[in-house]
Design an enzyme around this catalytic site. Structure first.
Site, short mmCIF file in Angstrom:
data_model
loop_
_atom_site.label_atom_id
_atom_site.label_comp_id
_atom_site.label_asym_id
_atom_site.label_seq_id
_atom_site.Cartn_x
_atom_site.Cartn_y
_atom_site.Cartn_z
N GLY A 1 -45.79 -28.71 -10.46
CA GLY A 1 -44.55 -29.43 -10.21
C GLY A 1 -43.75 -28.75 -9.12
O GLY A 1 -44.31 -28.06 -8.27
N GLU B 1 -48.79 -24.22 -9.96
CA GLU B 1 -49.21 -24.93 -8.75
C GLU B 1 -47.99 -25.71 -8.30
O GLU B 1 -47.60 -26.68 -8.96
CB GLU B 1 -50.41 -25.83 -9.08
CG GLU B 1 -51.21 -26.19 -7.85
CD GLU B 1 -50.75 -27.49 -7.23
OE1 GLU B 1 -49.86 -27.42 -6.34
OE2 GLU B 1 -51.26 -28.55 -7.62
N CYS C 1 -48.53 -32.65 -3.19
CA CYS C 1 -48.05 -31.27 -2.98
C CYS C 1 -48.65 -30.66 -1.72
O CYS C 1 -48.02 -29.85 -1.06
CB CYS C 1 -48.35 -30.42 -4.21
SG CYS C 1 -50.04 -30.58 -4.77
N GLU D 1 -39.57 -29.51 1.24
CA GLU D 1 -40.59 -30.49 0.85
C GLU D 1 -39.89 -31.83 0.66
O GLU D 1 -38.99 -31.96 -0.16
CB GLU D 1 -41.22 -30.03 -0.47
CG GLU D 1 -42.34 -30.91 -0.94
CD GLU D 1 -43.03 -30.37 -2.19
OE1 GLU D 1 -42.33 -29.92 -3.11
OE2 GLU D 1 -44.27 -30.43 -2.24
N GLY E 1 -40.92 -24.30 -11.32
CA GLY E 1 -41.91 -23.21 -11.42
C GLY E 1 -41.21 -21.86 -11.53
O GLY E 1 -41.60 -21.01 -12.33
N LYS F 1 -47.87 -31.94 -21.68
CA LYS F 1 -46.76 -32.88 -21.48
C LYS F 1 -46.91 -33.55 -20.13
O LYS F 1 -46.79 -32.92 -19.09
CB LYS F 1 -45.41 -32.16 -21.51
CG LYS F 1 -44.27 -33.17 -21.53
CD LYS F 1 -42.92 -32.59 -21.23
CE LYS F 1 -42.61 -32.55 -19.77
NZ LYS F 1 -42.52 -33.87 -19.13
#
Ligand code: NAI
Length: 815
Positions: free
Chosen positions: A243, A265, A299, A396, A248, A191
């Site tokens: 993501g 990840e 990321c 982040e 996650g 996806k």
């Protein structure tokens, strides 16, 4: 002055537009509407959502929101295709991957333009970075397909993989997922992110064109719910996700107890460290790449600048000057440095975080440069005067915002760099090779770039430590997460409890603990008298914490039953004991940097000292587990052998040097996870614990061990062996008591980096779920009959791989 003379005077870039037309034509050829790509065919478009160009807000295409029924259809197609795909020879699978790589190269310009239209990234990046890396990934993995059987003997593919990717590197993330999965022999349902699905759909078309067997690759578009339907589908064997850390964690919780393989990840807040002896101009150029590449939506973006105080002023002045030369604008202009963010919602999120940073005392610098009046554009930003606890230093931001702090000493740089819940990447600049190579191993990150940044290659594993996730993408490490031992599939449920196991006791009361006398056998069918204790004095084996014997905090102890009645007592460990043990284990983490040779010597010494006392240990096993004398002696002998095996491995399970196509090597260093919680199985009182403990400490982890709940005395005896074998205090800690509740406490403890748990299915599921807090890496037996006595399976890399994580340190060369 004529035009040319003027240009020489101003040195300004002219516009260098790339035409969107071929990409628009491709969209038009599909009628601007897409269904899903399932079983080699396009489905009729379903309930639609729009994919827009973030640079101008124009709709590019209508996409279908994948329903649970669509996902189910895709899973069925992937399942049907799996057998045939997995049965192909590596050479045959390799040829398909090679064909994909060739097609990606052939249509690279179309892919690049479509990517920039859909995502907003500058064409310079999609053309020169993303798409070439995609092709490289498929070429590299064509090779792994061919080499799989030779290089990964005894391993088989998971089966059907569900893969969910983000919007920041749409096609690149697709290739990082699909290439290794297919090379390993899996089939996939992927996806793409809802903002950026178009290149995945073009990729699907290419799969069709090269004649990839139907059902091997299925692309289902949609939003978060479609992702959830994939995660929760019962017939998917493995989930791979890239993501946000938040999603996650939700996926970790959702897959707990399902037996699905999982690799994550996730996010990062990566440090970019500049020492005073760095080549500052290069470090500035690196920084431009670290934080303004892809608008900072990376990321592993070097979003936390840490500059040595002595050069801070000079460095920031240079940086601001450079920021003023960056060009923000149309992503399809080849001379643009910073394009559009992916969507208005991200612009709002970034703006909000910047406001917060300023409100918390940060000083914002934005260069006075032109920005298009509409579309998702932001100027490059720098926030200084930030303290480590500020929101912008910890969260982040995922935008073109650099946050700056200073440090005085290398130790302070390391402390600041590691002061984050993440651990994806780190960059450091210094002309002093000794300093650089001293700092790199001390950074808690899966990738470290020395005098460079944002370097990626298919041969070099990429992935995080801590809350940046687990598993690697790329190279040998990346292949490993799509394979598992063939024998795992055939494991049977663990058998019922042994008769002795059924004699498990309940804790006594505080009063009883104070008076250690009493009967030897628990009366059946009646409540047990809390005053009942072991029949001899001094039979309460202590716990072992920080190199010392420790009484349980609870003041309670529990009876240990053996074949012929009560054998003694052990402490009833509780949360406080686990906290103390974890603290001791953290204080002993220096064990991980002890020379592997020394760890090997200590393991040999442990084996030797156990061997001296083999009769006594065998007797204890026999008395607890009710096995024959020969079986007990055999368990001790096997334990000695296992210690020898991991002593042997201690200085041999090491890293590799990768050769990416760059003037650099990447040293893949094998590092311990840190503090490892181990919940031993009830059976095999000695070997059951040591089979797990030995690989953990051989690799440099420190351990909090919960020994066999019904038969804990072998391990409370074992700490005498630890004490006489030079194992440093705190490297191994032993807490006795109720295995399930201690396992939960370990799972919930953020000071524990990994947890192995031999337990029934429901406790394994609980442990996996409770581990989401800091996303610790877990291994659970899921109620299956893992026979830890099997040296073939467990005397080597099975647990060594789980006890370690790979850090890739990129080291450039060339003057
Ligand atoms: P996200 O994590 O929600 O989206 C990533 C992918 O997961 C998308 O394909 C999405 O549809 C899917 N997804 C969302 N919810 C799901 C669920 N419950 N189950 C399964 N799949 C699900 O990221 P989002 O919301 O687009 O971005 C928010 C923030 O996340 C960003 O600002 C950034 O901080 C971070 N992020 C980090 C990325 C990274 O590579 N580290 C990539 C994307 C976002």
């Amino acid at each position: 002055m004529n035009e040319i003379a003027k240009i020489f005077e101003t040195l300004e870039y002219g516009p260098a537009p790339e035409s969107p037309q071929p990409a628009l034509d491709w969209l038009a050829a599909h009628g601007g509407r897409f269904g899903h790509f399932i079983d080699g065919k396009w489905t009729a478009p379903g309930e639609a959502f729009a994919s827009t160009n973030p640079a101008n807000g124009k709709v590019l295409a209508e996409l279908s929101g994948g329903t649970a029924a669509d996902v189910d259809k895709a899973v069925k197609a992937a399942r049907a295709a799996f057998k045939g795909w997995a049965a192909l020879s590596g050479f045959e699978r390799g040829k398909y991957l090679y064909a994909i790589a060739r097609e990606v190269q052939k249509h690279s310009r179309l892919f690049a333009v479509l990517e920039s239209l859909d995502n907003g990234k500058p064409i310079r990046e999609s053309r020169d970075v993303d798409i070439p890396l995609v092709a490289r990934h498929f070429y590299h993995h064509a090779g792994w397909a061919q080499l799989r059987d030779r290089e990964f003997p005894g391993l088989v593919p998971y089966g059907v993989c569900g893969q969910i990717i983000p919007w920041n590197f749409p096609l690149l993330m697709l290739s990082w997922k699909i290439a290794p999965a297919l090379a390993a022999g899996n089939t996939v349902i992927l996806k793409p992110a809802e903002f950026t699905s178009l290149t995945a759909l073009l990729f699907a078309e290419i799969c069709g064109r090269i004649g990839l067997p139907k059902g091997v690759v299925n692309i289902v578009t949609g939003e978060g719910e479609t992702g959830e339907a994939i995660v929760n589908h019962p017939d998917i064997d493995k989930i791979a996700f890239t993501g946000s850390t938040e999603v996650g964690k939700a996926i970790r919780a959702a897959t707990a107890g399902s037996g699905k393989g999982l690799s994550l990840e996730l996010g990062g807040k990566s440090p970019y460290i500049v020492f005073e002896d760095a080549d500052l101009d290069s470090a500035i150029e690196g920084l431009v790449d670290a934080i303004w590449f892809n608008q900072g939506q990376v990321c592993c973006a070097g979003s936390r600048l840490l500059v040595q105080e002595s050069i801070e002023e000079r460095f920031l002045a240079k940086l601001k000057k450079r920021m003023a030369t960056l060009r923000v604008g149309d992503p399809l202009d080849k001379a643009v440095d910073i394009g559009a963010l992916v969507a208005p919602v991200q612009v709002a999120r970034v703006t909000e975080l910047v406001k917060k940073g300023v409100a918390e005392g940060g000083t914002l610098y934005e260069p006075d440069i032109d920005v298009p009046g509409s579309g998702c554009f932001l100027r490059p930003m720098l926030i200084s005067d930030v303290s480590p606890a500020n929101t912008v230093a910890t969260e982040e931001i995922f935008g073109p915002v650099l946050v700056e702090m200073s440090f005085r000493t290398p130790d302070e740089a390391v402390a600041l760099a590691n002061n984050t819940r993440y651990g994806l990447a780190a960059t450091l600049w210094s002309e002093n090779i000794n300093l650089a190579l001293d700092i790199a191993p001390r950074l808690k990150a899966g990738v470290v770039w020395i005098n460079g940044t944002n370097q990626f290659d298919a041969a070099v594993g990429f992935g995080g430590y801590r809350e940046s996730g687990f598993g690697r993408e790329g190279g040998r490490e990346g292949m490993a997460v799509y394979l598992k031992p063939a024998w795992e599939k055939a494991l049977k449920p663990a058998g019922g409890q042994s008769p002795v196991d059924k004699l498990r006791t309940k804790p006594k009361t505080a009063a009883a603990a104070m008076s250690p006398h009493g009967e030897s056998v628990e009366p059946r069918g009646r409540a047990r008298n809390p005053l009942d204790t072991a029949d001899r004095l001094d039979q309460t084996a202590k716990m072992y914490i920080g190199g010392k014997q420790a009484r349980p905090d609870s003041g309670y102890s529990r009876l240990v039953h053996g074949r012929d009645g009560v054998l003694g007592e052990v402490g009833e460990g509780n949360r406080k004991d686990i906290r103390n043990a974890v603290e001791a284990a953290r204080a002993a983490l220096g064990w991980g940097t002890t020379a592997a040779h020394n760890r090997a010597q200590i393991l040999y010494f442990l084996a030797e000292n156990l061997e001296y006392r083999r009769k006594e240990f065998a007797e204890r096993i026999r008395a607890q587990a009710g096995v024959t004398a020969a079986a007990a002696e055999n368990e001790v002998a096997q334990t000695v052998e296992r210690l020898f095996a991991f002593a042997a491995w201690a200085d041999k399970y090491d890293g590799a040097v990768h050769n990416p196509p760059a003037r650099a090597i990447a040293a893949a260093m094998v590092e311990p996870l840190g503090v490892l919680g181990i919940v031993a199985p009830p059976e095999l009182p000695l070997l059951g614990s040591v089979a797990l403990l030995a690989p953990a400490i051989a690799m440099g982890n420190t351990v909090v061990l919960i020994p066999s709940e019904p038969h804990p005395l072998s391990m409370t005896d074992f700490y005498q062996v630890l004490e006489t074998s030079d194992v440093p205090s705190g490297a191994v800690n032993i807490v006795t008591g109720d295995a399930a509740s201690l396992a939960r406490t370990l799972a919930e403890h953020d000071g524990v980096d990994g947890l192995w748990c031999c337990a029934p299915a429901e406790i394994s599921a609980m442990v996996e779920k409770a581990s989401v807090g800091n996303l610790k890496q877990t291994w659970t037996s899921r109620g299956l009959a893992f026979d830890l006595a099997d040296t073939e399976r467990f005397g080597g890399d099975y647990f060594l791989a789980k006890a370690t994580q790979v850090k890739n340190v990129w080291i450039p060369y060339g003057a």
